[in-house]
Design a protein around this motif. Structure first.
Motif, PDB file in Angstrom:
ATOM      1  N   LEU A  58       0.967  -1.163   0.097  1.00 52.78           N
ATOM      2  CA  LEU A  58      -0.038  -0.032   0.245  1.00 52.78           C
ATOM      3  C   LEU A  58       1.094   1.108  -0.183  1.00 52.78           C
ATOM      4  O   LEU A  58       1.792   1.402   0.830  1.00 52.78           O
ATOM      5  N   ARG A  59       0.583   2.060  -1.001  1.00 55.97           N
ATOM      6  CA  ARG A  59       1.632   3.370  -1.091  1.00 55.97           C
ATOM      7  C   ARG A  59       0.470   4.528  -1.117  1.00 55.97           C
ATOM      8  O   ARG A  59      -0.346   4.419  -1.750  1.00 55.97           O
ATOM      9  N   VAL A  60       0.846   5.496  -0.133  1.00 58.03           N
ATOM     10  CA  VAL A  60      -0.016   6.415  -0.008  1.00 58.03           C
ATOM     11  C   VAL A  60       1.057   7.995  -0.265  1.00 58.03           C
ATOM     12  O   VAL A  60       1.720   8.112   0.809  1.00 58.03           O
ATOM     13  N   ASP A  61       0.932   8.388  -1.371  1.00 56.66           N
ATOM     14  CA  ASP A  61       2.055   9.297  -1.805  1.00 56.66           C
ATOM     15  C   ASP A  61       3.317   8.816  -1.549  1.00 56.66           C
ATOM     16  O   ASP A  61       3.545   7.685  -2.384  1.00 56.66           O
ATOM     17  N   ASN A  62       4.148   9.263  -0.585  1.00 58.95           N
ATOM     18  CA  ASN A  62       5.374   8.762  -0.712  1.00 58.95           C
ATOM     19  C   ASN A  62       5.578   7.637   0.450  1.00 58.95           C
ATOM     20  O   ASN A  62       6.709   7.206   0.951  1.00 58.95           O
ATOM     21  N   LYS A  63       4.707   7.234   1.174  1.00 56.30           N
ATOM     22  CA  LYS A  63       4.688   6.382   2.381  1.00 56.30           C
ATOM     23  C   LYS A  63       4.167   4.793   1.808  1.00 56.30           C
ATOM     24  O   LYS A  63       3.486   4.871   1.180  1.00 56.30           O
ATOM     25  N   LEU A  64       4.886   3.984   2.418  1.00 51.81           N
ATOM     26  CA  LEU A  64       4.717   2.820   1.910  1.00 51.81           C
ATOM     27  C   LEU A  64       4.326   1.570   3.181  1.00 51.81           C
ATOM     28  O   LEU A  64       5.227   1.811   4.223  1.00 51.81           O
ATOM     29  N   VAL A  65       3.554   0.869   2.939  1.00 46.41           N
ATOM     30  CA  VAL A  65       3.463  -0.312   4.014  1.00 46.41           C
ATOM     31  C   VAL A  65       3.044  -1.411   3.390  1.00 46.41           C
ATOM     32  O   VAL A  65       2.483  -1.531   2.228  1.00 46.41           O
ATOM     33  N   GLU A  66       3.787  -2.611   3.954  1.00 44.57           N
ATOM     34  CA  GLU A  66       3.417  -3.998   3.392  1.00 44.57           C
ATOM     35  C   GLU A  66       2.499  -4.675   4.217  1.00 44.57           C
ATOM     36  O   GLU A  66       2.712  -4.846   5.453  1.00 44.57           O
ATOM     37  N   LEU A  67       1.561  -5.413   3.756  1.00 44.90           N
ATOM     38  CA  LEU A  67       0.464  -6.050   4.330  1.00 44.90           C
ATOM     39  C   LEU A  67       0.197  -7.441   3.984  1.00 44.90           C
ATOM     40  O   LEU A  67       0.629  -7.542   3.014  1.00 44.90           O
ATOM     41  N   GLN A  68      -0.470  -8.393   4.818  1.00 43.82           N
ATOM     42  CA  GLN A  68      -0.816  -9.454   4.219  1.00 43.82           C
ATOM     43  C   GLN A  68      -2.280 -10.232   4.934  1.00 43.82           C
ATOM     44  O   GLN A  68      -2.274  -9.724   6.246  1.00 43.82           O
ATOM     45  N   ASP A  69      -2.919 -10.735   4.151  1.00 49.17           N
ATOM     46  CA  ASP A  69      -4.115 -11.574   4.692  1.00 49.17           C
ATOM     47  C   ASP A  69      -3.340 -12.507   5.666  1.00 49.17           C
ATOM     48  O   ASP A  69      -2.420 -13.105   5.500  1.00 49.17           O
ATOM     49  N   PRO A  70      -4.167 -12.700   6.626  1.00 44.17           N
ATOM     50  CA  PRO A  70      -5.248 -12.371   7.262  1.00 44.17           C
ATOM     51  C   PRO A  70      -5.155 -11.373   8.444  1.00 44.17           C
ATOM     52  O   PRO A  70      -5.825 -11.084   9.152  1.00 44.17           O
ATOM     53  N   TYR A  71      -3.972 -10.520   8.267  1.00 43.67           N
ATOM     54  CA  TYR A  71      -3.794  -9.511   9.413  1.00 43.67           C
ATOM     55  C   TYR A  71      -4.029  -8.307   9.094  1.00 43.67           C
ATOM     56  O   TYR A  71      -3.486  -7.307   9.638  1.00 43.67           O
ATOM     57  N   GLN A  76      -7.831  -1.135   6.632  1.00 41.89           N
ATOM     58  CA  GLN A  76      -6.900  -1.501   5.604  1.00 41.89           C
ATOM     59  C   GLN A  76      -7.541  -2.541   4.268  1.00 41.89           C
ATOM     60  O   GLN A  76      -7.469  -1.930   3.408  1.00 41.89           O
ATOM     61  N   ARG A  77      -8.368  -3.178   5.173  1.00 40.12           N
ATOM     62  CA  ARG A  77      -9.200  -4.129   4.198  1.00 40.12           C
ATOM     63  C   ARG A  77     -10.001  -3.393   3.217  1.00 40.12           C
ATOM     64  O   ARG A  77     -10.422  -3.613   2.170  1.00 40.12           O
ATOM     65  N   ARG A  78     -10.824  -2.395   3.871  1.00 37.00           N
ATOM     66  CA  ARG A  78     -11.787  -1.515   3.200  1.00 37.00           C
ATOM     67  C   ARG A  78     -11.114  -0.393   2.225  1.00 37.00           C
ATOM     68  O   ARG A  78     -11.583  -0.771   1.103  1.00 37.00           O
ATOM     69  N   LEU A  79      -9.998  -0.213   2.355  1.00 37.30           N
ATOM     70  CA  LEU A  79      -9.221   0.791   1.678  1.00 37.30           C
ATOM     71  C   LEU A  79      -9.012   0.281   0.241  1.00 37.30           C
ATOM     72  O   LEU A  79      -8.848   0.267  -0.888  1.00 37.30           O
ATOM     73  N   ILE A  80      -8.187  -1.258   0.877  1.00 36.09           N
ATOM     74  CA  ILE A  80      -7.603  -1.759  -0.324  1.00 36.09           C
ATOM     75  C   ILE A  80      -8.853  -2.409  -1.315  1.00 36.09           C
ATOM     76  O   ILE A  80      -8.558  -2.419  -2.690  1.00 36.09           O
ATOM     77  N   ASP A  81      -9.926  -2.804  -0.642  1.00 37.77           N
ATOM     78  CA  ASP A  81     -11.264  -3.195  -1.473  1.00 37.77           C
ATOM     79  C   ASP A  81     -11.526  -2.234  -2.454  1.00 37.77           C
ATOM     80  O   ASP A  81     -11.989  -2.568  -3.641  1.00 37.77           O
ATOM     81  N   ILE A  82     -11.612  -1.078  -1.976  1.00 37.11           N
ATOM     82  CA  ILE A  82     -11.956   0.175  -2.829  1.00 37.11           C
ATOM     83  C   ILE A  82     -11.224   0.432  -4.015  1.00 37.11           C
ATOM     84  O   ILE A  82     -11.672   0.677  -4.961  1.00 37.11           O
ATOM     85  N   VAL A  83      -9.821   0.688  -3.504  1.00 41.89           N
ATOM     86  CA  VAL A  83      -9.055   1.018  -4.618  1.00 41.89           C
ATOM     87  C   VAL A  83      -9.004  -0.369  -5.740  1.00 41.89           C
ATOM     88  O   VAL A  83      -8.927   0.245  -7.064  1.00 41.89           O
ATOM     89  N   LEU A  84      -8.893  -1.468  -5.222  1.00 44.94           N
ATOM     90  CA  LEU A  84      -8.725  -2.532  -6.318  1.00 44.94           C
ATOM     91  C   LEU A  84     -10.114  -2.854  -7.134  1.00 44.94           C
ATOM     92  O   LEU A  84      -9.925  -3.050  -8.339  1.00 44.94           O
TER      93      LEU A  84
END
Length: 88
Positions: A58-71, A76-84
């Motif tokens: 997940l990259r927001v402007d110049n910030k980055l975070v790595e995530l994984q299911d089911p954590y 995070q899940r809602r944002l990822i779903d909307i973007v994808l």
């Protein structure tokens, strides 16, 4: 705010990347709020990989975070779903 999600893994092992700009969207303020929460919430430090699970960058402007299911947090899940699902 530019939000980009890259999803890898899963059963087929494919990759999907999607981005959206919040500036001209009616739901932009809500997406920005979700993005700030998604970046500020750390997942468990001892995350064990899940077979066939999705991993996200997940990259927001110049910030980055790595995530994984089911954590993922709810935000995070809602944002990822909307973007994808809504990004071009």
């Amino acid at each position: 705010m530019l939000i980009t999600v890259t999803r890898t893994g899963g059963f087929a092992g494919g990759e999907k990347t999607a981005s959206l700009e919040t500036e001209c969207r009616a739901d932009g303020p809500e997406l920005e709020r979700l993005a700030e929460l998604a970046l500020s919430t750390e997942g468990p430090v001892d995350q064990e990989p899940v077979p066939d699970g999705f991993r996200y960058v997940l990259r927001v402007d110049n910030k980055l975070v790595e995530l994984q299911d089911p954590y993922l947090t709810e935000e995070q899940r809602r944002l990822i779903d909307i973007v994808l699902t809504t990004a071009l």
